[in-house]
Design an enzyme around this catalytic site. Sequence first.
Site, mmCIF file in Angstrom:
data_model
loop_
_atom_site.group_PDB
_atom_site.id
_atom_site.type_symbol
_atom_site.label_atom_id
_atom_site.label_comp_id
_atom_site.label_asym_id
_atom_site.label_seq_id
_atom_site.Cartn_x
_atom_site.Cartn_y
_atom_site.Cartn_z
ATOM 1 N N ARG A 128 -16.087 -0.199 1.511
ATOM 2 C CA ARG A 128 -15.004 -1.081 2.168
ATOM 3 C C ARG A 128 -15.755 -1.467 3.620
ATOM 4 O O ARG A 128 -16.601 -0.490 4.235
ATOM 5 C CB ARG A 128 -13.903 -0.422 2.508
ATOM 6 C CG ARG A 128 -13.040 -0.053 1.246
ATOM 7 C CD ARG A 128 -12.029 0.921 1.678
ATOM 8 N NE ARG A 128 -11.485 1.479 0.319
ATOM 9 C CZ ARG A 128 -10.123 0.807 -0.165
ATOM 10 N NH1 ARG A 128 -9.661 -0.122 0.286
ATOM 11 N NH2 ARG A 128 -9.787 1.469 -1.613
ATOM 12 N N TYR B 52 -10.655 -4.738 -12.108
ATOM 13 C CA TYR B 52 -9.400 -4.217 -10.986
ATOM 14 C C TYR B 52 -8.362 -5.266 -11.104
ATOM 15 O O TYR B 52 -7.189 -4.791 -11.088
ATOM 16 C CB TYR B 52 -10.199 -3.837 -9.899
ATOM 17 C CG TYR B 52 -9.286 -3.426 -8.654
ATOM 18 C CD1 TYR B 52 -8.647 -2.082 -8.842
ATOM 19 C CD2 TYR B 52 -8.792 -4.219 -7.699
ATOM 20 C CE1 TYR B 52 -7.789 -1.515 -7.823
ATOM 21 C CE2 TYR B 52 -7.988 -3.470 -6.374
ATOM 22 C CZ TYR B 52 -7.522 -2.458 -6.787
ATOM 23 O OH TYR B 52 -6.677 -1.676 -5.967
ATOM 24 N N LYS C 174 -4.464 -4.488 -12.364
ATOM 25 C CA LYS C 174 -3.450 -4.312 -11.518
ATOM 26 C C LYS C 174 -2.157 -5.455 -11.970
ATOM 27 O O LYS C 174 -1.171 -5.170 -11.831
ATOM 28 C CB LYS C 174 -3.726 -4.536 -10.004
ATOM 29 C CG LYS C 174 -4.497 -3.439 -9.651
ATOM 30 C CD LYS C 174 -3.387 -2.059 -9.486
ATOM 31 C CE LYS C 174 -4.125 -0.970 -8.549
ATOM 32 N NZ LYS C 174 -3.352 -0.110 -8.447
ATOM 33 N N TYR D 234 9.319 -2.867 -18.476
ATOM 34 C CA TYR D 234 10.126 -1.695 -18.586
ATOM 35 C C TYR D 234 11.374 -2.057 -17.721
ATOM 36 O O TYR D 234 12.540 -1.512 -18.085
ATOM 37 C CB TYR D 234 9.329 -0.614 -17.955
ATOM 38 C CG TYR D 234 8.497 0.075 -18.856
ATOM 39 C CD1 TYR D 234 8.858 1.372 -19.434
ATOM 40 C CD2 TYR D 234 7.396 -0.370 -19.535
ATOM 41 C CE1 TYR D 234 8.002 1.861 -20.256
ATOM 42 C CE2 TYR D 234 6.751 0.154 -20.635
ATOM 43 C CZ TYR D 234 7.066 1.458 -20.912
ATOM 44 O OH TYR D 234 6.277 1.939 -21.821
ATOM 45 N N THR E 113 -6.149 -1.432 4.091
ATOM 46 C CA THR E 113 -5.728 -0.260 4.928
ATOM 47 C C THR E 113 -6.788 0.571 5.536
ATOM 48 O O THR E 113 -7.908 0.834 4.574
ATOM 49 C CB THR E 113 -4.851 0.699 4.034
ATOM 50 O OG1 THR E 113 -3.755 -0.352 3.313
ATOM 51 C CG2 THR E 113 -4.234 1.724 4.747
#
Length: 195
Positions: free
Chosen positions: A106, A65, A69, A79, A95
């Site tokens: 979580r 993960y 990222k 880009y 969050t």
Amino acid sequence: DYQKYPIETLMANSLGTKKMLDLALQCRAKLLLASTSEIYGDPLEHPQKESYWGNVNTLSGRACYDEAKRCAETLCMDYYRHYGLEIRLVRIFITFGPNMDINDGRVISNVIVQALRNHPITIYGDGSHTRSFQYIDDLIGGLIKMMENESGFIGPVNLGNPNEITINELAKSVLKLIPESESAIIYCKLPDDDP
């Protein structure tokens, strides 16, 4: 779930980002990358500034993960530099809000569900480590502001709550909000490479 599906996670966040960048380029669209605070790894700097490069373990069970990222951010920057694609980079911190998956693993959902079910509240480590929790409405407001920014500012921007609480404080707060809970707090071994 990313630990159950490490290769799929890596590909969705890296190859998936590339496909979205190609589509944005084709459509002349602005692309916002929802990156993560996990790109900092187990930080040696606190709080982390966006200029901090991190302290990462590319071989850990979490790397699928974290590194995906990081790769996605690099692709976006390439880009931007190579094609002039308009991008926005946002690093999202923890969050919470309504309709969270109760089995997502979580900490905030774990503690709430365990308290509601009268199960022991599991805290990994001694509970003195801190987290900052932002409400979903605050995150969405930040994402909208980032996309509406016309100054050409691409980021990255950390989106989170600057106020931290310990995991022990979180568990005690949840138990106060659910006074009928009979849950006790138990302490377990901290997972490897948990920042």
